[in-house]
Each structure stands twice: as C-alpha cells, then as structure tokens.
Design a protein around this motif. Sequence first.
Motif, PDB file in Angstrom:
ATOM      1  N   ALA A  39      -3.499 -17.293  -3.384  1.00 55.64           N
ATOM      2  CA  ALA A  39      -2.158 -17.204  -2.803  1.00 55.64           C
ATOM      3  C   ALA A  39      -2.127 -16.287  -1.579  1.00 55.64           C
ATOM      4  O   ALA A  39      -1.460 -16.578  -0.588  1.00 55.64           O
ATOM      5  CB  ALA A  39      -1.155 -16.734  -3.838  1.00 55.64           C
ATOM      6  N   CYS A  40      -2.862 -15.168  -1.628  1.00 54.83           N
ATOM      7  CA  CYS A  40      -2.954 -14.268  -0.476  1.00 54.83           C
ATOM      8  C   CYS A  40      -3.867 -14.850   0.593  1.00 54.83           C
ATOM      9  O   CYS A  40      -3.681 -14.616   1.786  1.00 54.83           O
ATOM     10  CB  CYS A  40      -3.513 -12.907  -0.887  1.00 54.83           C
ATOM     11  SG  CYS A  40      -2.373 -11.840  -1.779  1.00 54.83           S
ATOM     12  N   GLY A  41      -4.884 -15.564   0.145  1.00 53.82           N
ATOM     13  CA  GLY A  41      -5.845 -16.144   1.072  1.00 53.82           C
ATOM     14  C   GLY A  41      -6.941 -15.181   1.496  1.00 53.82           C
ATOM     15  O   GLY A  41      -7.652 -15.450   2.452  1.00 53.82           O
ATOM     16  N   ASP A  49      -7.867  -9.257 -13.274  1.00 50.84           N
ATOM     17  CA  ASP A  49      -7.054  -9.047 -14.479  1.00 50.84           C
ATOM     18  C   ASP A  49      -6.092  -7.868 -14.345  1.00 50.84           C
ATOM     19  O   ASP A  49      -5.174  -7.730 -15.150  1.00 50.84           O
ATOM     20  CB  ASP A  49      -7.953  -8.827 -15.699  1.00 50.84           C
ATOM     21  CG  ASP A  49      -8.750 -10.069 -16.050  1.00 50.84           C
ATOM     22  OD1 ASP A  49      -8.347 -11.181 -15.646  1.00 50.84           O
ATOM     23  OD2 ASP A  49      -9.778  -9.924 -16.731  1.00 50.84           O
ATOM     24  N   ASN A  50      -6.290  -7.034 -13.345  1.00 53.82           N
ATOM     25  CA  ASN A  50      -5.442  -5.852 -13.149  1.00 53.82           C
ATOM     26  C   ASN A  50      -4.302  -6.087 -12.161  1.00 53.82           C
ATOM     27  O   ASN A  50      -3.514  -5.175 -11.912  1.00 53.82           O
ATOM     28  CB  ASN A  50      -6.294  -4.679 -12.661  1.00 53.82           C
ATOM     29  CG  ASN A  50      -7.334  -4.287 -13.676  1.00 53.82           C
ATOM     30  OD1 ASN A  50      -7.082  -4.287 -14.870  1.00 53.82           O
ATOM     31  ND2 ASN A  50      -8.530  -3.962 -13.210  1.00 53.82           N
ATOM     32  N   PHE A  51      -4.229  -7.290 -11.592  1.00 51.41           N
ATOM     33  CA  PHE A  51      -3.235  -7.575 -10.561  1.00 51.41           C
ATOM     34  C   PHE A  51      -2.548  -8.906 -10.820  1.00 51.41           C
ATOM     35  O   PHE A  51      -3.070  -9.772 -11.502  1.00 51.41           O
ATOM     36  CB  PHE A  51      -3.902  -7.604  -9.180  1.00 51.41           C
ATOM     37  CG  PHE A  51      -4.383  -6.252  -8.746  1.00 51.41           C
ATOM     38  CD1 PHE A  51      -3.564  -5.420  -7.994  1.00 51.41           C
ATOM     39  CD2 PHE A  51      -5.639  -5.802  -9.107  1.00 51.41           C
ATOM     40  CE1 PHE A  51      -4.002  -4.170  -7.622  1.00 51.41           C
ATOM     41  CE2 PHE A  51      -6.093  -4.549  -8.735  1.00 51.41           C
ATOM     42  CZ  PHE A  51      -5.268  -3.734  -7.993  1.00 51.41           C
ATOM     43  N   PHE A  52      -1.370  -9.059 -10.262  1.00 55.64           N
ATOM     44  CA  PHE A  52      -0.649 -10.329 -10.274  1.00 55.64           C
ATOM     45  C   PHE A  52      -0.163 -10.587  -8.853  1.00 55.64           C
ATOM     46  O   PHE A  52       0.025  -9.666  -8.064  1.00 55.64           O
ATOM     47  CB  PHE A  52       0.536 -10.297 -11.251  1.00 55.64           C
ATOM     48  CG  PHE A  52       1.704  -9.489 -10.770  1.00 55.64           C
ATOM     49  CD1 PHE A  52       2.804 -10.108 -10.182  1.00 55.64           C
ATOM     50  CD2 PHE A  52       1.717  -8.110 -10.898  1.00 55.64           C
ATOM     51  CE1 PHE A  52       3.889  -9.365  -9.735  1.00 55.64           C
ATOM     52  CE2 PHE A  52       2.795  -7.353 -10.453  1.00 55.64           C
ATOM     53  CZ  PHE A  52       3.883  -7.991  -9.872  1.00 55.64           C
ATOM     54  N   HIS A  53       0.005 -11.848  -8.525  1.00 49.84           N
ATOM     55  CA  HIS A  53       0.502 -12.200  -7.199  1.00 49.84           C
ATOM     56  C   HIS A  53       1.987 -12.499  -7.299  1.00 49.84           C
ATOM     57  O   HIS A  53       2.415 -13.334  -8.085  1.00 49.84           O
ATOM     58  CB  HIS A  53      -0.234 -13.423  -6.631  1.00 49.84           C
ATOM     59  CG  HIS A  53       0.211 -13.753  -5.248  1.00 49.84           C
ATOM     60  ND1 HIS A  53      -0.361 -13.164  -4.138  1.00 49.84           N
ATOM     61  CD2 HIS A  53       1.188 -14.557  -4.792  1.00 49.84           C
ATOM     62  CE1 HIS A  53       0.239 -13.609  -3.063  1.00 49.84           C
ATOM     63  NE2 HIS A  53       1.188 -14.455  -3.428  1.00 49.84           N
ATOM     64  N   CYS A  54       2.794 -11.787  -6.517  1.00 48.64           N
ATOM     65  CA  CYS A  54       4.235 -12.036  -6.445  1.00 48.64           C
ATOM     66  C   CYS A  54       4.476 -12.961  -5.256  1.00 48.64           C
ATOM     67  O   CYS A  54       4.208 -12.583  -4.112  1.00 48.64           O
ATOM     68  CB  CYS A  54       4.996 -10.725  -6.270  1.00 48.64           C
ATOM     69  SG  CYS A  54       6.781 -10.970  -6.055  1.00 48.64           S
ATOM     70  N   CYS A  59       2.193 -10.917  -2.029  1.00 42.54           N
ATOM     71  CA  CYS A  59       1.041 -10.036  -2.157  1.00 42.54           C
ATOM     72  C   CYS A  59       0.722  -9.781  -3.621  1.00 42.54           C
ATOM     73  O   CYS A  59       1.535 -10.050  -4.497  1.00 42.54           O
ATOM     74  CB  CYS A  59       1.322  -8.714  -1.464  1.00 42.54           C
ATOM     75  SG  CYS A  59      -0.153  -7.745  -1.207  1.00 42.54           S
ATOM     76  N   CYS A  60      -0.470  -9.236  -3.852  1.00 41.36           N
ATOM     77  CA  CYS A  60      -0.888  -8.844  -5.197  1.00 41.36           C
ATOM     78  C   CYS A  60      -0.479  -7.401  -5.458  1.00 41.36           C
ATOM     79  O   CYS A  60      -0.615  -6.548  -4.584  1.00 41.36           O
ATOM     80  CB  CYS A  60      -2.403  -8.973  -5.339  1.00 41.36           C
ATOM     81  SG  CYS A  60      -2.983 -10.670  -5.297  1.00 41.36           S
ATOM     82  N   LYS A  66       4.502  -5.496 -12.973  1.00 41.71           N
ATOM     83  CA  LYS A  66       4.942  -6.885 -13.062  1.00 41.71           C
ATOM     84  C   LYS A  66       6.411  -7.043 -13.444  1.00 41.71           C
ATOM     85  O   LYS A  66       7.127  -7.835 -12.847  1.00 41.71           O
ATOM     86  CB  LYS A  66       4.064  -7.672 -14.025  1.00 41.71           C
ATOM     87  CG  LYS A  66       4.362  -9.154 -13.974  1.00 41.71           C
ATOM     88  CD  LYS A  66       3.318  -9.971 -14.642  1.00 41.71           C
ATOM     89  CE  LYS A  66       3.628 -11.439 -14.394  1.00 41.71           C
ATOM     90  NZ  LYS A  66       2.522 -12.290 -14.715  1.00 41.71           N
ATOM     91  N   ASP A  67       6.876  -6.317 -14.421  1.00 42.26           N
ATOM     92  CA  ASP A  67       8.254  -6.477 -14.865  1.00 42.26           C
ATOM     93  C   ASP A  67       9.219  -5.491 -14.223  1.00 42.26           C
ATOM     94  O   ASP A  67      10.415  -5.558 -14.457  1.00 42.26           O
ATOM     95  CB  ASP A  67       8.316  -6.334 -16.397  1.00 42.26           C
ATOM     96  CG  ASP A  67       7.515  -7.418 -17.094  1.00 42.26           C
ATOM     97  OD1 ASP A  67       7.508  -8.561 -16.605  1.00 42.26           O
ATOM     98  OD2 ASP A  67       6.880  -7.112 -18.125  1.00 42.26           O
TER      99      ASP A  67
END
Length: 132
Positions: A39-41, A49-54, A59-60, A66-67
């Motif tokens: 998604a960021c490219g 496993d320590n990040f999520f993409h918003c 960005c991650c 996350k919440d």
Amino acid sequence: MAVQQYCINCGVCMGKYFCNKCKFYDDDDISKNQYHCDACGICRSGGKDNFFHCSTCGCCYSIQMKDAHCCVERAMHRNCPICFEFLFDTAKDMTVLPCGHTIHLDCLKEMEQHFRFSCPVCSKSVCDLSNL
C-alpha cells in the motif's frame, strides 16, 4: 535479465535483505526486520507484524496505535512542521501527535526542551497539562 538477490554468474549475495518490488538491497543489518508494504509502495523496517497500514493516513503505523490513532488524510505525505524534511520516506523516527499530525520524534523532543507543548500545525496540546 531480472534483478535478484544473488548473482546468477557467481552466486554472490548482493544484500542480506532484498525486495524484488523495490529492487532494494540492504546489507547493513537484517535485524531491522525490513518488509515491503504494498500500500505504501516502499520497504519499511520494524517487522510487518508490528505495523498496520492506514489507508486514510496513507502510511504504516505501530500496531499499538491501531484502535487509538487519529486519522489525518495523507498525514505522512507532507513535511515535518519543524525541520521541513519529507516525512513519508525519511529515515528518522517519527511520532503521531494526539491531534493526528505527524512529526519527527527528535523534533518533538527539541520542542519540549524549548517548552513548546502544542502541535505546530493546529496548536492543540501534545501532552496532558492538567497536572501543572
């Protein structure tokens, strides 16, 4: 001929970390847990496993946020309001303020040393001042 991690002629490893999408090699330290975010490219460090993409922010972020993070559209696709370096692809650590704006962690620490406790973008408080 395709770009790859190992030389097809001699077998030499060109980088301990290799991303076929970015054509990125990193031989410094694989303990950075590099990963590619589609998604960021780009490739990022810290472990997938320590990040999520918003997708709103573009960005991650740390999974711990996350919440609780406040979304600001394309928050990382702008310059740091202190040093004016582009945040998205900088190597410096950054943080997200309670208002959702992003800033380099070192820049935030510098602000605090000068007793500046409000977001340089929207002027909202960056910390709890109720005990002062």
